[in-house]
Design a protein around this motif. Sequence first.
Motif, short mmCIF file in Angstrom:
data_model
loop_
_atom_site.label_atom_id
_atom_site.label_comp_id
_atom_site.label_asym_id
_atom_site.label_seq_id
_atom_site.Cartn_x
_atom_site.Cartn_y
_atom_site.Cartn_z
N ARG A 61 0.84 -1.21 0.00
CA ARG A 61 0.00 0.00 0.00
C ARG A 61 0.88 1.27 0.00
NH1 ARG A 61 -4.32 0.86 3.51
NH2 ARG A 61 -4.76 2.31 1.84
N GLY A 62 0.72 2.16 0.97
CA GLY A 62 1.49 3.41 0.89
C GLY A 62 2.86 3.33 1.53
N ILE A 63 3.26 2.13 1.94
CA ILE A 63 4.55 1.96 2.64
C ILE A 63 5.57 1.33 1.69
CG2 ILE A 63 5.70 0.87 4.61
CD1 ILE A 63 2.89 0.69 5.94
N ARG A 64 6.63 2.08 1.40
CA ARG A 64 7.66 1.50 0.52
C ARG A 64 8.46 0.47 1.31
NH1 ARG A 64 12.63 2.96 -1.55
NH2 ARG A 64 12.74 4.88 -0.35
N ARG A 65 8.81 0.85 2.52
CA ARG A 65 9.45 -0.13 3.40
C ARG A 65 9.43 0.41 4.83
NH1 ARG A 65 14.64 1.33 4.86
NH2 ARG A 65 15.56 2.97 3.59
N LEU A 66 9.77 -0.44 5.78
CA LEU A 66 9.92 0.00 7.16
C LEU A 66 11.41 0.24 7.43
CD1 LEU A 66 7.61 -2.47 9.16
CD2 LEU A 66 7.01 -0.34 8.02
N ALA A 67 11.70 1.28 8.19
CA ALA A 67 13.11 1.53 8.54
C ALA A 67 13.66 0.36 9.35
CB ALA A 67 13.23 2.83 9.33
N LYS A 68 12.80 -0.22 10.17
CA LYS A 68 13.15 -1.45 10.90
C LYS A 68 11.84 -2.19 11.15
CE LYS A 68 12.93 0.76 15.42
NZ LYS A 68 13.52 1.08 16.68
N PRO A 69 11.90 -3.51 11.27
CA PRO A 69 10.65 -4.26 11.49
C PRO A 69 9.91 -3.76 12.73
CG PRO A 69 12.45 -5.76 11.01
CD PRO A 69 13.07 -4.41 11.21
N LEU A 70 8.61 -3.81 12.63
CA LEU A 70 7.75 -3.32 13.71
C LEU A 70 7.63 -4.42 14.77
CD1 LEU A 70 5.93 -0.75 14.03
CD2 LEU A 70 4.07 -2.09 13.06
N GLU A 71 8.13 -4.15 15.96
CA GLU A 71 8.01 -5.13 17.04
C GLU A 71 6.68 -4.93 17.74
OE1 GLU A 71 11.25 -5.37 19.76
OE2 GLU A 71 12.72 -5.46 18.16
N LEU A 72 5.98 -6.01 17.95
CA LEU A 72 4.65 -5.93 18.54
C LEU A 72 4.62 -6.57 19.92
CD1 LEU A 72 2.65 -6.86 15.34
CD2 LEU A 72 2.76 -4.61 16.39
N SER A 73 3.85 -5.93 20.80
CA SER A 73 3.63 -6.48 22.14
C SER A 73 2.29 -7.21 22.16
CB SER A 73 3.59 -5.36 23.16
OG SER A 73 4.70 -4.54 23.03
N SER A 74 1.80 -7.49 23.36
CA SER A 74 0.48 -8.11 23.45
C SER A 74 -0.62 -7.09 23.15
CB SER A 74 0.25 -8.68 24.85
OG SER A 74 1.20 -9.67 25.11
N PHE A 75 -0.40 -5.86 23.59
CA PHE A 75 -1.42 -4.81 23.40
C PHE A 75 -0.71 -3.61 22.77
CE2 PHE A 75 -4.69 -1.79 24.12
CZ PHE A 75 -5.84 -2.47 24.48
N ASN A 76 -1.14 -3.25 21.57
CA ASN A 76 -0.42 -2.23 20.81
C ASN A 76 -1.38 -1.13 20.38
OD1 ASN A 76 2.23 -3.93 20.15
ND2 ASN A 76 0.42 -5.24 19.91
N VAL A 77 -0.96 0.10 20.57
CA VAL A 77 -1.77 1.24 20.14
C VAL A 77 -0.95 2.02 19.10
CG1 VAL A 77 -2.97 3.34 20.85
CG2 VAL A 77 -2.86 1.39 22.41
N LEU A 78 -1.48 2.10 17.88
CA LEU A 78 -0.77 2.82 16.82
C LEU A 78 -1.25 4.26 16.78
CD1 LEU A 78 -1.19 0.24 13.88
CD2 LEU A 78 0.64 0.32 15.58
N ILE A 79 -0.31 5.19 16.83
CA ILE A 79 -0.69 6.59 16.62
C ILE A 79 0.21 7.18 15.54
CG2 ILE A 79 -1.55 6.88 18.98
CD1 ILE A 79 0.91 8.68 19.54
N GLY A 80 -0.26 8.25 14.94
CA GLY A 80 0.51 8.91 13.89
C GLY A 80 -0.44 9.70 13.01
N ARG A 81 0.14 10.55 12.18
CA ARG A 81 -0.68 11.40 11.32
C ARG A 81 -1.55 10.58 10.37
NH1 ARG A 81 2.48 16.53 8.95
NH2 ARG A 81 3.29 17.38 10.90
N ASN A 82 -2.51 11.26 9.79
CA ASN A 82 -3.31 10.62 8.74
C ASN A 82 -2.37 10.19 7.61
OD1 ASN A 82 -5.57 12.94 9.71
ND2 ASN A 82 -6.29 10.87 9.37
N ASN A 83 -2.68 9.05 7.01
CA ASN A 83 -1.95 8.52 5.86
C ASN A 83 -0.52 8.09 6.18
OD1 ASN A 83 -2.74 7.90 3.23
ND2 ASN A 83 -1.26 9.36 2.41
#
Lengths: 126, 377
Positions: free
Chosen positions: B26-48
């Motif tokens: 989709r709109g992600i060319r790549r991740l700077a580093k893999p996204l590490e996930l916990s048991s409970f994760n809240v994603l925040i950030g600008r639109n898009n």
Amino acid sequence: MNVIEGELTPAAHAYALIGNGRRDIRILKAIAEKYDHSKTLRAPQPPISPGTGLTIVARSLAKLMDQVAVSRYLIIIDREHAKSLQEAEEKLREHGVNITSAEKLTEGSWLLKAKRDSRKAEVILL
Amino acid sequence: MGGSCFHGDRILGSAVVRELDITEFRGIRRLAKPLELSSFNVLIGRNNVGKTAVLEALYMLTMPLPHTIPPPYGRGVVDFIAEKHGGSAAREQGRKWSLLVYGYAGTAVLKYRLGVKAKTSIPTKIGSCAEAALGFKEVSIESIQVEISSERDLLRVLADGVELESSSYESFLASMGADLKRSPIALYVPNDSSAYAQISSYVMRDDVFSWIEKEGAHRRAVQDIIAPAVYDKFTEVTIRRNELCVRKEVSEEIGPLYIGVGSLGEGVKRVLLIYMLVEYLKPKLLLWDDLEVAAHPSLLESVLRWLASSRRQVVVSTHSIDVLHTITVVRPRDCRVLVLRKSPQDVMEYKALTLDDIEDILESGVDPRKIIEELEL
């Protein structure tokens, strides 16, 4: 200078920490309008601030020095909250921010060099 | 342990996905580093910035290969995501999944490092070449890779580098206690009213609602989750005249009223439907986009308490400072806030903040949403 309360710009050049509430932000915005708009000053406070005064500002500065890549801060605080530079220095020290030098700019305003652990910042206090 | 825990499940209390890497999705060319996930994760950030793309990438784990339709949306996972982004039109032009690939051309690659032990059976030849027979070999799996090619409209799934067919993938899911028909590994709740209409239809199915009633989830939904957050005295969800309703006590003179779920406030309606769906499907991984939509902070608290009480892995996205504040009150175990940022070259980077970090930031009179650009990663 642009004073931004939200995130409608790329990275900010400096942060404004307001110890008195929204009225001072409105005044700061009006003053900033008179200068060129090449620099951005961000006020990163939440819509409803948890409090006013020097304590909350000192806490904000300490947290921000730990977390963000911004090294210039403008602290605006009423005289009733910081009657002297010594009082402000003491409060900042309580929150782990040490003042290494202080230069008086005008009556009631200072340019401070601040240090917290290995992090350094320039703080204008008025 | 509450009713929402996975009694007897093999992955009780574990994160299904520990790490996610995304390339050209989709709109992600790549991740700077893999996204590490916990048991409970809240994603925040600008639109898009890519919050929804992260949730969709995780949802692909449910069943990336086509021709298998997990509940509740009545279509395959890849089709469901593609159609959400205008994939129907693309299909007519012969580009079925190209909308899922960055720049609509090339290959999207999603890599999942699993947080639980999984295994599968892969077909293998037994014996020498001449008399080789087809047998199955059981292998353990640590990572899954999904590739979506726009040009060839092709999907490939690899487990530790070995390509899996549908049956092997289903065997992998079964090893994690998931069942594509009844209990998918992941459930994605998009911020999309058409999806809520599909959820409503699914919940009203005879077999589904019978189970919900039998297990008492129709009462818990209103009594545990909704009632603390509203003035109305709702008692249960029921079906009357082929419509999903809530029973409401008003007074002895008036007697109970039956209010169509569609007539309820949007926040209450969404939470009711999701609660019953989640209780029924028992996904191991719950993905909820824009959790705060139409919810008063009291309802948010109720929902977050419910989510925190279950031991499934949760990933939610939000723009709401109320959510950030409430998680510091509810304090889900192993919870982190993932602050997402994207470069002009569409490289996503992130910083993980603990609940203590968020609490400190809020108590310091700083809005965590307003320092994202300057945060040191």
